[in-house]
Every structure is written in C-alpha cells, then in structure tokens.
Design an enzyme around this catalytic site. Structure first.
Site, PDB file in Angstrom:
ATOM      1  CG  HIS A 155      -2.105  -0.866   1.103  1.00  0.00           C
ATOM      2  ND1 HIS A 155      -2.049  -2.218   1.373  1.00  0.00           N
ATOM      3  CD2 HIS A 155      -3.383  -0.612   0.721  1.00  0.00           C
ATOM      4  CE1 HIS A 155      -3.245  -2.755   1.163  1.00  0.00           C
ATOM      5  NE2 HIS A 155      -4.070  -1.801   0.763  1.00  0.00           N
ATOM      6  CE  LYS A 159      -4.103  -0.409   4.784  1.00  0.00           C
ATOM      7  NZ  LYS A 159      -5.425   0.172   5.056  1.00  0.00           N
TER       8      LYS A 159
HETATM    9  N1  LIG Z   1     -12.891  -0.768   1.976  1.00  0.00           N
HETATM   10  C1  LIG Z   1     -12.169  -0.333   0.953  1.00  0.00           C
HETATM   11  O1  LIG Z   1     -12.333  -0.754  -0.200  1.00  0.00           O
HETATM   12  C2  LIG Z   1     -11.134   0.715   1.203  1.00  0.00           C
HETATM   13  C3  LIG Z   1     -10.913   1.122   2.481  1.00  0.00           C
HETATM   14  N2  LIG Z   1      -9.997   2.087   2.739  1.00  0.00           N
HETATM   15  C4  LIG Z   1      -9.932   2.517   4.129  1.00  0.00           C
HETATM   16  O2  LIG Z   1     -10.662   3.731   4.230  1.00  0.00           O
HETATM   17  C5  LIG Z   1     -10.101   4.545   5.249  1.00  0.00           C
HETATM   18  C6  LIG Z   1      -9.777   5.919   4.654  1.00  0.00           C
HETATM   19  O3  LIG Z   1      -8.739   5.789   3.718  1.00  0.00           O
HETATM   20  P1  LIG Z   1      -8.160   7.054   2.937  1.00  0.00           P
HETATM   21  O4  LIG Z   1      -9.274   7.776   2.290  1.00  0.00           O
HETATM   22  O5  LIG Z   1      -7.022   6.573   2.137  1.00  0.00           O
HETATM   23  O6  LIG Z   1      -7.603   7.919   4.174  1.00  0.00           O
HETATM   24  P2  LIG Z   1      -7.428   9.510   4.264  1.00  0.00           P
HETATM   25  O7  LIG Z   1      -6.429   9.734   5.359  1.00  0.00           O
HETATM   26  O8  LIG Z   1      -7.136  10.065   2.927  1.00  0.00           O
HETATM   27  O9  LIG Z   1      -8.866  10.017   4.714  1.00  0.00           O
HETATM   28  C7  LIG Z   1      -9.392   9.901   5.993  1.00  0.00           C
HETATM   29  C8  LIG Z   1     -10.218  11.136   6.231  1.00  0.00           C
HETATM   30  O10 LIG Z   1     -10.920  10.996   7.461  1.00  0.00           O
HETATM   31  C9  LIG Z   1     -10.989  12.259   8.043  1.00  0.00           C
HETATM   32  N3  LIG Z   1     -11.302  12.176   9.468  1.00  0.00           N
HETATM   33  C10 LIG Z   1     -10.501  11.826  10.489  1.00  0.00           C
HETATM   34  N4  LIG Z   1     -11.150  11.949  11.657  1.00  0.00           N
HETATM   35  C11 LIG Z   1     -12.407  12.353  11.350  1.00  0.00           C
HETATM   36  C12 LIG Z   1     -13.555  12.664  12.126  1.00  0.00           C
HETATM   37  N5  LIG Z   1     -13.545  12.568  13.468  1.00  0.00           N
HETATM   38  N6  LIG Z   1     -14.677  13.046  11.482  1.00  0.00           N
HETATM   39  C13 LIG Z   1     -14.718  13.139  10.143  1.00  0.00           C
HETATM   40  N7  LIG Z   1     -13.637  12.894   9.350  1.00  0.00           N
HETATM   41  C14 LIG Z   1     -12.504  12.501   9.958  1.00  0.00           C
HETATM   42  C15 LIG Z   1      -9.614  12.892   7.778  1.00  0.00           C
HETATM   43  O11 LIG Z   1      -9.670  14.306   7.894  1.00  0.00           O
HETATM   44  C16 LIG Z   1      -9.378  12.423   6.347  1.00  0.00           C
HETATM   45  O12 LIG Z   1      -9.852  13.390   5.421  1.00  0.00           O
HETATM   46  C17 LIG Z   1      -8.893   3.775   5.772  1.00  0.00           C
HETATM   47  O13 LIG Z   1      -9.264   3.065   6.935  1.00  0.00           O
HETATM   48  C18 LIG Z   1      -8.566   2.808   4.661  1.00  0.00           C
HETATM   49  O14 LIG Z   1      -7.924   1.647   5.112  1.00  0.00           O
HETATM   50  C19 LIG Z   1      -9.284   2.668   1.756  1.00  0.00           C
HETATM   51  C20 LIG Z   1      -9.439   2.282   0.463  1.00  0.00           C
HETATM   52  C21 LIG Z   1     -10.364   1.260   0.085  1.00  0.00           C
HETATM   53  O1  LIG Z   2      -5.854   2.162   3.014  1.00  0.00           O
HETATM   54  C1  LIG Z   2      -6.061   1.789   1.830  1.00  0.00           C
HETATM   55  O2  LIG Z   2      -5.672   2.435   0.860  1.00  0.00           O
HETATM   56  C2  LIG Z   2      -6.814   0.550   1.615  1.00  0.00           C
HETATM   57  N1  LIG Z   2      -7.331  -0.058   2.642  1.00  0.00           N
HETATM   58  C3  LIG Z   2      -8.118  -1.230   2.617  1.00  0.00           C
HETATM   59  C4  LIG Z   2      -7.440  -2.334   3.399  1.00  0.00           C
HETATM   60  O3  LIG Z   2      -6.883  -2.061   4.475  1.00  0.00           O
HETATM   61  O4  LIG Z   2      -7.498  -3.489   2.978  1.00  0.00           O
HETATM   62  C5  LIG Z   2      -8.557  -1.623   1.233  1.00  0.00           C
HETATM   63  C6  LIG Z   2      -7.552  -1.376   0.163  1.00  0.00           C
HETATM   64  O5  LIG Z   2      -6.546  -2.304   0.289  1.00  0.00           O
HETATM   65  C7  LIG Z   2      -7.016   0.062   0.235  1.00  0.00           C
END
Ligand SMILES: NC(=O)C1=CN([C@@H]2O[C@H](COP(=O)(O)OP(=O)(O)OC[C@H]3O[C@@H](n4cnc5c(N)ncnc54)[C@H](O)[C@@H]3O)[C@@H](O)[C@H]2O)C=CC1
Ligand SMILES: O=C(O)C1=N[C@H](C(=O)O)C[C@H](O)C1
Length: 266
Positions: A155, A159
């Site tokens: 990743h 992350k």
């Molecule tokens: N399920 C999936 O397919 C995927 C899951 N993810 C997960 O999604 C999550 C977010 O990933 P990214 O967007 O890359 O992270 P990021 O760091 O770009 O975004 C997280 C956002 O949450 C906000 N945030 C933090 N505390 C907050 C609060 N109390 N209230 C509202 N907003 C708040 C931050 O300001 C930031 O804008 C991670 O846990 C990641 O592992 C990421 C990609 C795919």
């Molecule tokens: O943080 C990410 O970017 C992602 N998080 C998810 C995970 O923890 O598996 C999904 C994807 O891999 C991207």
C-alpha cells in the site's frame, strides 16, 4: 427506485472524495450532509474540489444524525473514528456502510450484536473492489489444495493500519478451509525481528508501504514443485466505487451486519 439519503464521513480524504462524487452523481442517491473534523456549519461547496456540491458540513455526528436523519452513513475515516461512527450510526438507526479498516474481531462482534439489537442492516467491507473480492475467493478455493500460503500486501505510505483489512480478511477466509498449520521449518529463527512477518492462524502476512503505490496484494501458495500466485492491483480509487454503490443499495434491505462484500456478491 426510492431515493437513499446519505451522509459521508471523511469527505476530504482520498476515498471520501471519490465517495462524495459517487453519491452526488448517482440518481437515486441524495448526498444530505458530510461529517468532517473542521468547517462546521459551512457548505461543502466552499471546500477545495467540491464546487457546486451544496450540502452542510457537521463536525458533530450526533447532531448531524438528529437534524438530517439520513438512511445511510458511508464511513471512510480512521480506525478509531470509524468504530465510534459505526456504533453511533446503529444507535441512531442509520445504516452504516463502512470501508474504514482496522476493526478487530471483538469490534465486529460488538457491532454485530448492536445491529441485531436495533434490527437494522450494516456492511463493513475491508475491500470494495470486485477484483479484490475475487482474489480472496480464488485464494480460499486454492487453499483447499495448497496448505502453505503467504500474503504480501502493498500500500501507499500514508496508510495507518497494518496489516491491511484485506490481508486479514484473506487470511480469515483461507483459515476457514485449511487445517491450522505452522509454516516453514519447525526450528526456524528470526535473526532480524519481523523477518517472517505477522501471522494469522499460522499464515504469514507481510506489509509493504511505499509512496507511489495505491492498494495491491499477492497471495502465494507453494506446493510440491510448484507455486501459485494470485494478485490484485487497485491502480485508482475509482476501483472501489461500484462496491460502495452496491453496499449502499444492499444495506437498505438487510437487518443484520454483513462483514465482507464476498457475502453479498453472487
Ligand atoms: N474498503 C475499501 O475498499 C477501502 C478502504 N480504505 C480505508 O478507508 C479509510 C480511509 O482511507 P483514505 O481515504 O485513504 O484515508 P485519508 O487519510 O485520505 O482520509 C481519511 C479522512 O478521514 C478524516 N477524518 C478523520 N477523523 C475524522 C472525524 N472525526 N470526522 C470526520 N472525518 C474525519 C480525515 O480528515 C481524512 O480526510 C482507511 O481506513 C482505509 O484503510 C481505503 C481504500 C479502500
Ligand atoms: O488504506 C487503503 O488504501 C486501503 N485499505 C483497505 C485495506 O486495508 O485493505 C482496502 C484497500 O486495500 C485500500
């Protein structure tokens, strides 16, 4: 189709921006508000990159739920915040669709019980990309024939959680079908701590974090004179959005918590 009223938490994040755009551009979805850490009371349209999207920003999720009364919360924040948001959503009768990773078995058990108590649907999906779901399903199929397997997840370096939610889910699916086993030489020793990675039920998981990467995973099986590698790559976060859309539509029909998109994709 009935319009689904949605709140997105984490709108300025990498995933949150994609999700806001998806909801805004889907005919039967209504973006009703967003939850952020700043800009309380302002319109999202005043924030960079969201021009024309005139919905209120709330920093207080409970006030948002009380005033907006959404059907669904899409949470894309951080592990600790995501857990709190999911719990509050269920408490207020709002159906959570959670992409945020870093939930433990205990968190999932507690939230499953809460969803049962409230009698409403919830989806927690470590990965929304259909290709990643297939990778996990194929890995589970292969594990019936190959007992030795290691997972390498790769990743971007921003992350927060390791191993990834996808890697943990993959290991869980594999351990459902293969006998528990300690891999490698019985007397192997790490001369540098961590060299053999983390382990889930004897399955080593290795986490790579590098700038330039998005989300990638290899599941490598070894057998007698052969190896099988199953790999998935997300090159853009758009890869996750069809899964988010499907989850929002599906969660409206559920009355329990579903963990993992493999349980709703036929
Ligand atoms: N399920 C999936 O397919 C995927 C899951 N993810 C997960 O999604 C999550 C977010 O990933 P990214 O967007 O890359 O992270 P990021 O760091 O770009 O975004 C997280 C956002 O949450 C906000 N945030 C933090 N505390 C907050 C609060 N109390 N209230 C509202 N907003 C708040 C931050 O300001 C930031 O804008 C991670 O846990 C990641 O592992 C990421 C990609 C795919
Ligand atoms: O943080 C990410 O970017 C992602 N998080 C998810 C995970 O923890 O598996 C999904 C994807 O891999 C991207």
């Amino acid at each position: 189709m009935k319009t689904i009223k949605i709140v997105v938490a984490g709108p300025r994040g990498r995933m949150g921006r994609e999700a806001v755009s998806l909801v805004h551009n889907t005919e039967h979805f209504q973006l009703a508000a967003v939850i952020d850490r700043m800009n309380d009371g302002q319109s999202l349209s005043a924030v960079d990159g969201f021009s024309g999207i005139d919905v209120p920003i709330y920093t207080d999720i409970e006030r948002c739920f009380q005033e907006v009364k959404p059907d669904v919360l899409i949470d894309l924040t951080t592990p600790e915040v995501g857990k709190k948001h999911t719990e509050l959503a269920l408490h207020y009768g709002v159906r959570p669709v959670v992409g945020t990773t870093g939930f433990t078995k205990e968190d999932l058990a507690r939230l499953t019980e809460l969803a049962e108590d409230k009698g409403i649907g919830a989806i927690i999906a470590p990965n929304f990309a259909v290709g990643a779901i297939l990778m996990m399903k194929f890995a589970q199929m292969a594990a019936k024939y190959f007992n030795d397997v290691e997972i390498i997840e790769l990743h971007h370096d921003q992350k927060l959680d390791a191993p990834s939610g996808t890697a943990v889910k993959t290991a869980e699916l594999i351990s459902m079908v293969r006998p528990s086993k300690k891999q490698g030489h019985p007397e192997e020793k790490e001369t540098l701590e961590g060299a053999r990675g983390a382990t889930y039920d004897g399955i080593p998981i290795h986490s790579v974090r590098l700038p330039g990467l998005i989300a990638h995973q290899e599941v490598i099986f070894g057998g007698n004179g052969q190896a099988l590698t199953i790999r998935h790559d997300s090159f853009h976060r758009a890869s996750f959005m069809s899964g988010v859309k499907l989850s929002v539509e599906t969660v409206m029909k559920l009355n329990t918590l579903v963990y993992g998109l493999e349980n709703i994709i036929e």
